[in-house]
Structures are given as structure tokens and as C-alpha cells.
Design a protein around this motif. Structure first.
Motif, PDB file in Angstrom:
ATOM      1  N   PHE A  63       0.806  -1.223   0.000  1.00  0.00           N
ATOM      2  CA  PHE A  63       0.000   0.000   0.000  1.00  0.00           C
ATOM      3  C   PHE A  63       0.843   1.278   0.000  1.00  0.00           C
ATOM      4  O   PHE A  63       0.300   2.372   0.145  1.00  0.00           O
ATOM      5  CB  PHE A  63      -0.942  -0.004   1.211  1.00  0.00           C
ATOM      6  CG  PHE A  63      -2.046  -1.017   1.111  1.00  0.00           C
ATOM      7  CD1 PHE A  63      -3.077  -0.851   0.200  1.00  0.00           C
ATOM      8  CD2 PHE A  63      -2.029  -2.166   1.900  1.00  0.00           C
ATOM      9  CE1 PHE A  63      -4.101  -1.795   0.090  1.00  0.00           C
ATOM     10  CE2 PHE A  63      -3.041  -3.119   1.797  1.00  0.00           C
ATOM     11  CZ  PHE A  63      -4.078  -2.929   0.884  1.00  0.00           C
TER      12      PHE A  63
ATOM     13  N   GLN B  32       2.619   4.514  -1.093  1.00  0.00           N
ATOM     14  CA  GLN B  32       2.333   5.483  -2.152  1.00  0.00           C
ATOM     15  C   GLN B  32       3.448   6.510  -2.313  1.00  0.00           C
ATOM     16  O   GLN B  32       3.329   7.433  -3.118  1.00  0.00           O
ATOM     17  CB  GLN B  32       1.019   6.213  -1.856  1.00  0.00           C
ATOM     18  CG  GLN B  32      -0.200   5.307  -1.813  1.00  0.00           C
ATOM     19  CD  GLN B  32      -0.513   4.681  -3.162  1.00  0.00           C
ATOM     20  OE1 GLN B  32      -0.260   5.279  -4.212  1.00  0.00           O
ATOM     21  NE2 GLN B  32      -1.062   3.469  -3.157  1.00  0.00           N
TER      22      GLN B  32
ATOM     23  N   ARG C 250       1.904  -4.417  -6.718  1.00  0.00           N
ATOM     24  CA  ARG C 250       1.228  -4.325  -5.417  1.00  0.00           C
ATOM     25  C   ARG C 250       0.413  -5.585  -5.078  1.00  0.00           C
ATOM     26  O   ARG C 250       0.523  -6.103  -3.952  1.00  0.00           O
ATOM     27  CB  ARG C 250       0.336  -3.081  -5.380  1.00  0.00           C
ATOM     28  CG  ARG C 250       1.105  -1.771  -5.498  1.00  0.00           C
ATOM     29  CD  ARG C 250       0.159  -0.575  -5.463  1.00  0.00           C
ATOM     30  NE  ARG C 250       0.854   0.652  -5.771  1.00  0.00           N
ATOM     31  CZ  ARG C 250       1.535   1.375  -4.886  1.00  0.00           C
ATOM     32  NH1 ARG C 250       1.605   0.954  -3.639  1.00  0.00           N
ATOM     33  NH2 ARG C 250       2.148   2.481  -5.238  1.00  0.00           N
TER      34      ARG C 250
ATOM     35  N   LEU D  82       0.629  -8.243  -1.784  1.00  0.00           N
ATOM     36  CA  LEU D  82      -0.545  -8.625  -0.994  1.00  0.00           C
ATOM     37  C   LEU D  82      -0.690 -10.141  -0.928  1.00  0.00           C
ATOM     38  O   LEU D  82      -0.971 -10.724   0.128  1.00  0.00           O
ATOM     39  CB  LEU D  82      -1.803  -8.005  -1.600  1.00  0.00           C
ATOM     40  CG  LEU D  82      -2.065  -6.526  -1.305  1.00  0.00           C
ATOM     41  CD1 LEU D  82      -3.274  -6.049  -2.103  1.00  0.00           C
ATOM     42  CD2 LEU D  82      -2.313  -6.311   0.183  1.00  0.00           C
TER      43      LEU D  82
END
Length: 384
Positions: free
Chosen positions: A85, A87, A155, A159
Motif C-alpha cells: 500500500f 504510495q 502491489r 498482498l
């Protein structure tokens, strides 16, 4: 805890490592990173971890090692979700800062426990440990390539591995042995610092210092090289991201084969004798890899480079454990004290690439095999 579970923990850890390094071209584009920032991301978390992990290692020799492994596993999974997550550069850096000491508690303590199970089989068990890691390293780029083909980015892969790590952590909690407690009472800070002082005293022993130096410099041709390999093929050779991932897979795939062949080899050949020969061969192969311009020949030489650096970590780390019998937590502490210098190496490569270009910075990796061949004990010398 069954041996197989120890190897599974190493597999997952190296799966993350393989994915991370293969993803750097994508992460760089997504977050707009420079070589200097990449070098910082590869160095700063390890430097911070070098201050934390020695305490974990000392504590593991005198308290509930199983609990430290479980807590490390929880933060290990959390760090992967934070990476997914991220950024910004700072968010990514924070996730790495969480990941490194978590890996120390979850993975390094599992390795130390494995070494304690059979002190007379440390080289052989380290060879199996390294092979499990190689399977993970090669699986990372392959998983990334597959996910890219089906339309996902980097990403979702992080995960996914975070979820896989959570499943492994469940089995660790289910099957881990609780019988390794040296004490049920949490030691005070004075006890921990006393253990840390004892670790620094160990640095007066030349044979211990030797193995620590060799481990740090050998890493230039292992993890540090791997960290810049995908970027090298994209920025210097001119490959696409997908083709660069394939090149990295060649290196890790042949290296995995070498790690597999090392397991039976160490039953018949002295590890240090093999290591001396392989380092000498590497001193020829790696410059040739950097100098040739034909892409196919580069890939061939890269594969051979991956083959002949197989076993370096396993043999050197086994000899470090052998120099400190019954003190596997101390080994972890010392490894991180010396690792404070070692973690500066990726930053140095990133800094050189920023100012002189990655093509020239890659030559600095040659320092690794040069130092190893100079400091390895002679055949007539007692290595322990």
C-alpha cells in the motif's frame, strides 16, 4: 518444530526478496525513485535493523525463542501489507524498516534453531536451507512475471505473499516447539546488555572476525548483485522489464541448481576447498559478463556466475556457527553487528551509480570475491 517448517520459512523470506528485487524497475517508475533513493531503501532498513537484531539474538539464547519467532512473523506479514500500500518513497522505506528486524526474528532465529538441532551437520543443513531460499528467490520473479501477464501490478503480488506468509505463520504457531525456553522469566536490561558485551568480546577472536568479514563481502556477489541485476539489464543492456525479469530468473535458476548439487557434494568434498575454487572461477566470469556486449553471451555468463557462487553463504555461515558452538543466538547478534558495515554496501553501489552510472558501479562488486579469496584460511590452516 519440524525441519521442513524451518525450510518453509526461509522459502517465504527469499520469495519476498526475489519479488522485491525483480520489482525495482516497476516500483521506481510507480514512485518516481532515483538510484540514490533505491540505494537508501536497500541500505537504511538494514542499518536500523543492525541496532535491533543483536538484542533479539541475545534474548533468544536466554528466553522464549519460540515467542520471538512468532512475534517476528506477525510483523513480517504486516510489513508486506505496508509495502503493497506504499504510495511514496517514505512509506516504502518505512515498510522495509519494519520488515528487516521482523525477518531477523522470524527467519534468522529459525535458522539458528535449525543449526542447534544437529551441530555436526551444520554445513549440510545450511546447504539445504540455502536451496530452500533459492527456490524462493527464483519463484519471486516468476510469480511477478505471471501476474504481469494476467494484468496485475507489483502491489497485488506483495498482498498475495503477505497472505501466504500469514498461512505459514499459522502453521508455525501450531507446530512450533515450546520446549526451547532457557528461562520463563523475561531477562532484565542488565542481562541483555551483559550478553551484548559478551558479543563484542567475541569480536576479539580472529576466527570469528574472519567469518564475519567473509560473509559481508561475499554478499556483494549474492544479495547486493541481485538487488541491482534487473536495473542493470533495463538501464545498461536495454532489456524490457519483462525480459530483464527473465534474465534475473536465469541467474537465480542456475544458482538454484548449484545449491541443489551442493547438498550431495558437501558429503564428499571439503566445503572450504570447493569455496576457494569457485571464488577463483568467479573472478574470471564476472568481469567477462560485464565486458561482453552480445545479449545471449551475457545471459550465458550470468548463468555461470550464478552457478559458481552457489554455496558461498551456506559454507561461510556454517563455519561461523561452528566457531561459536551452542551460541546460535550470539551468531545472530554478531552477524548484525558486522552487518552494520555490510548494509552500507548497497548504498555505496547506488551512490556510485547515481554519479558515475550503473555500468561502472557494477565493477565495485568485484571487491567481494577478491576479499573472500584473500581471507579464506589456507588448506593447512585450522578454519575454526
Amino acid at each position: 518444530m519440524p525441519n521442513l517448517l524451518f525450510y518453509l520459512i526461509e522459502f517465504v523470506d527469499e520469495l519476498v526478496f526475489g519479488l522485491s528485487d525483480a520489482s525495482w524497475p516497476l516500483i521506481r517508475s510507480d514512485l518516481g525513485l532515483s538510484y540514490l533513493q533505491i540505494g537508501l531503501a536497500l541500505s537504511v532498513p538494514g542499518l536500523i535493523s543492525s541496532f535491533i537484531e543483536p538484542f533479539i539474538g541475545i534474548l533468544a539464547d536466554v528466553w522464549k525463542r519460540w515467542l520471538l519467532i512468532l512475534v517476528g512473523g506477525i510483523f513480517f506479514c504486516t510489513a508486506l501489507f505496508l509495502t503493497a500500500f506504499s504510495q511514496s518513497f517514505l512509506a516504502l522505506l518505512l515498510s522495509f524498516v519494519v520488515f528487516h528486524p521482523s525477518s531477523g526474528a522470524f527467519v534468522s532465529l529459525s535458522q539458528a534453531s535449525l543449526m542447534d538441532l544437529a551441530p555436526n551437520r551444520q554445513e549440510q543443513n545450511m546447504a539445504r536451507w540455502t536451496f530452500a531460499g533459492s527456490l524462493g528467490v527464483i519463484s519471486g520473479p516468476l510469480l511477478l512475471g505471471f501476474m504481469l501477464m494476467v494484468g496485475f501490478g507489483w502491489r497485488p503480488v506483495f498482498l498475495l505473499i503477505g497472505c501466504v506468509s500469514a498461512v505459514v505463520l499459522f502453521f508455525v504457531w501450531k507446530f512450533i516447539s515450546r520446549s526451547d525456553d532457557a528461562s520463563t522469566k523475561l531477562p532484565g536490561w542488565s542481562d541483555v546488555f551483559a550478553g551484548l558485551r559478551a558479543a563484542f568480546k567475541m569480536l576479539r577472536r580472529p576466527e570469528v572476525v574472519r567469518w564475519l568479514i567473509l560473509l559481508e563481502f561475499s554478499d556483494l556477489m549474492l544479495d547486493v548483485l541481485y538487488g541491482f541485476l534487473a536495473l542493470y539489464f533495463v538501464d545498461v543492456v536495454g532489456f524490457s522489464v519483462a525480459t530483464a525479469a527473465l534474465a534475473v530468473t536465469v541467474w537465480t535458476g542456475v544458482g538454484m541448481l548449484g545449491d541443489f548439487l551442493l547438498i550431495p557434494l558437501l558429503e564428499h568434498v571439503d566445503g572450504l576447498k570447493y569455496l576457494r575454487w569457485s571464488v577463483g572461477i568467479e573472478l574470471v566470469l564476472f568481469p567477462a559478463f560485464l565486458l561482453v556486449s552480445q545479449p545471449w553471451l551475457k545471459l550465458v555468463l550470468l548463468g555461470l556466475t550464478g552457478l559458481f557462487n552457489s554455496g558461498w553463504y551456506a559454507i561461510l555461515k556454517a563455519n561461523l556457527y561452528a566457531s561459536l558452538p551452542g551460541q546460535s543466538g550470539m551468531v545472530m547478534a554478531l552477524n548484525n553487528i558486522s552487518g552494520f558495515f555490510g548494509k552500507l554496501l548497497p548504498f555505496g553501489i547506488g551512490l556510485a551509480a547515481q554519479f558515475f552510472g550503473l555500468q561502472w558501479a557494477m565493477w565495485l562488486l568485484m571487491t567481494g570475491p577478491i576479499v573472500v579469496i584473500l581471507f579464506l584460511p589456507n588448506p593447512r590452516e585450522n578454519p575454526g
